[in-house]
Design a protein around this motif. Structure first.
Motif, mmCIF file in Angstrom:
data_model
loop_
_atom_site.group_PDB
_atom_site.id
_atom_site.type_symbol
_atom_site.label_atom_id
_atom_site.label_comp_id
_atom_site.label_asym_id
_atom_site.label_seq_id
_atom_site.Cartn_x
_atom_site.Cartn_y
_atom_site.Cartn_z
ATOM 1 N N ASP A 46 0.832 -1.188 0.000
ATOM 2 C CA ASP A 46 0.000 0.000 0.000
ATOM 3 C C ASP A 46 0.873 1.247 0.000
ATOM 4 O O ASP A 46 1.938 1.290 0.615
ATOM 5 C CB ASP A 46 -0.911 0.010 1.235
ATOM 6 N N ALA A 47 0.415 2.262 -0.675
ATOM 7 C CA ALA A 47 1.135 3.525 -0.705
ATOM 8 C C ALA A 47 1.132 4.153 0.686
ATOM 9 O O ALA A 47 0.282 3.852 1.532
ATOM 10 C CB ALA A 47 0.510 4.469 -1.721
ATOM 11 N N PHE A 48 2.095 5.048 0.914
ATOM 12 C CA PHE A 48 2.220 5.672 2.231
ATOM 13 C C PHE A 48 0.972 6.474 2.575
ATOM 14 O O PHE A 48 0.492 6.453 3.713
ATOM 15 C CB PHE A 48 3.450 6.580 2.240
ATOM 16 N N GLY A 49 0.409 7.171 1.584
ATOM 17 C CA GLY A 49 -0.796 7.949 1.852
ATOM 18 C C GLY A 49 -1.982 7.080 2.218
ATOM 19 O O GLY A 49 -2.791 7.438 3.083
ATOM 20 N N ARG A 54 -5.459 5.168 6.602
ATOM 21 C CA ARG A 54 -6.044 4.004 7.258
ATOM 22 C C ARG A 54 -5.690 3.939 8.741
ATOM 23 O O ARG A 54 -6.518 3.547 9.572
ATOM 24 C CB ARG A 54 -5.548 2.740 6.552
ATOM 25 N N ASP A 55 -4.469 4.349 9.113
ATOM 26 C CA ASP A 55 -3.982 4.148 10.481
ATOM 27 C C ASP A 55 -3.787 5.451 11.242
ATOM 28 O O ASP A 55 -3.072 5.470 12.244
ATOM 29 C CB ASP A 55 -2.650 3.382 10.451
ATOM 30 N N TRP A 56 -4.422 6.529 10.832
ATOM 31 C CA TRP A 56 -4.133 7.816 11.457
ATOM 32 C C TRP A 56 -4.589 7.845 12.921
ATOM 33 O O TRP A 56 -3.986 8.539 13.759
ATOM 34 C CB TRP A 56 -4.775 8.956 10.678
ATOM 35 N N GLN A 57 -5.632 7.082 13.270
ATOM 36 C CA GLN A 57 -6.069 7.080 14.671
ATOM 37 C C GLN A 57 -4.989 6.494 15.575
ATOM 38 O O GLN A 57 -4.709 7.035 16.664
ATOM 39 C CB GLN A 57 -7.365 6.269 14.829
ATOM 40 N N MET A 58 -4.375 5.392 15.139
ATOM 41 C CA MET A 58 -3.318 4.793 15.957
ATOM 42 C C MET A 58 -2.097 5.698 16.054
ATOM 43 O O MET A 58 -1.442 5.771 17.104
ATOM 44 C CB MET A 58 -2.931 3.431 15.372
ATOM 45 N N LEU A 59 -1.799 6.418 14.977
ATOM 46 C CA LEU A 59 -0.665 7.340 15.014
ATOM 47 C C LEU A 59 -0.918 8.484 15.981
ATOM 48 O O LEU A 59 -0.006 8.922 16.690
ATOM 49 C CB LEU A 59 -0.398 7.879 13.605
#
Length: 349
Positions: A46-49, A54-59
């Motif tokens: 998957d591309a970085f974007g 997809r994972d911005w909540q965990m970040l």
């Protein structure tokens, strides 16, 4: 007279031969197509974007912990530069005179440093030998309990001491093992001599190990319980069906299943083997004396903060960190030789 094959039988044989030839040709065609294609292409990453969306909540949840790690662990590492300077608190770090390796030369000429190093190694080995197996045994005991209520009660009891401060832990041990404690009062009332549990320098390493076991063994059990939960239950059922008893199941299934976690924690403990604690020793320093309780952490405190030699204290802390890093790398290399991943995988794995 020449006998001729019936028309229907001849037609069926022709169809069978045609089908056989078609299947063989299709198989050969499939093989040729596979040979032309070569390997099956891997699924593109998957591309970085895409991963960011997809994972911005965990970040976002990781941001406070990352900031705490940066502010209180990584940025202070830059202060180790004063180990190579003649640092004074009223001067800026950039204005302190550069001393090269002179602070380390003076450090290794100090007999108190070698006393602290000797005490640290003795205490670390005693704690590693006596403390490390206890969480594993507790995890096996909890895992063998059948009643969930009994399991939760036992876990709560052994977890609780971890949340107590060292001041309270030392006070509790003083009430139990001190000169006026419960055990010595019991011995005196029955005509026996009191035993100096808390003031005997020769048994001080055992006392330290006992305090650590009582305080943190239950907390260390959590990781091993997680390792036990990851073991497939069908392995135990198969072993029991083959006639394996509880001891054999534990030896051949449970311990091998826990081995990666055991190796990982052992490596991490070796990395912090020289960090045996600060509060625990400074609180008992007056009772057993400095010769028995002086470790590298207290040496850096009394040399740097109390004695005012900040550069020597920083040099002692930096030397301890370098030795710990070397121990971690060596232990991780040994784990790779045993076939385990350790804290990171080797390049050949």
């Amino acid at each position: 007279m020449i006998q001729t094959m019936p028309a229907a039988a001849a037609e069926e044989e022709a169809i069978a031969l045609q089908a056989q030839g078609g299947s063989s040709s299709s198989r050969s065609g499939e093989k040729s197509r596979r040979s032309r294609r070569g390997r099956t292409p891997r699924k593109p990453k998957d591309a970085f974007g895409v991963r960011l969306r997809r994972d911005w909540q965990m970040l976002v949840l990781m941001v406070p912990g990352a900031l705490c790690l940066l502010l209180f662990f990584y940025i202070p590492i830059l202060g180790n530069v004063i180990a190579f300077q003649d640092y004074q608190p009223y001067l800026k770090i950039t204005e302190a005179p550069y001393m090269a390796m002179q602070n380390f030369i003076d450090l290794f000429d100090d007999s108190r440093f070698f006393l602290a190093l000797k005490n640290t190694l003795i205490l670390a080995v005693v704690q590693l030998v006596l403390f490390f197996p206890v969480p594993i045994v507790l995890a096996l005991v909890v895992d063998s309990m059948v009643t969930p209520r009994l399991r939760k009660a036992f876990q709560s009891i052994v977890y609780l001491p971890h949340f107590l401060s060292w001041v309270l832990v030392i006070a509790l041990f003083q009430q139990m093992l001190g000169g006026a404690g419960f055990i010595n009062k019991f011995l005196l009332t029955h005509g026996m001599d009191a035993i100096p549990f808390m003031t005997n320098p020769s048994t001080f390493p055992l006392l330290i190990a006992l305090e650590n076991i009582w305080k943190d063994a239950g907390w260390g059990m959590i990781i091993f319980l997680a390792a036990l939960a990851s073991i497939d239950a069908s392995l135990y059922e198969s072993a029991a069906a083959d006639g394996a008893g509880r001891f054999r199941r534990a030896w051949h299934i449970t311990l091998p299943g826990m081995r990666p976690v055991i190796v990982l924690l052992l490596i991490l403990n070796l990395g912090s083997i020289l960090t045996v604690g600060f509060e625990q020793f400074i609180l008992q320093r007056d009772a057993v004396g400095a010769d028995a309780s002086e470790v590298l952490d207290t040496y850096a405190y009394y040399t740097g903060v109390i004695g005012g030699d900040w550069s020597m204290g920083a040099a002692a802390g930096l030397a301890k960190g370098v030795v710990g890093t070397i121990l971690v790398l060596l232990a991780n290399k040994f784990a790779h030789m045993l076939g385990e991943d350790g804290i990171y995988r080797g390049s050949a794995r």
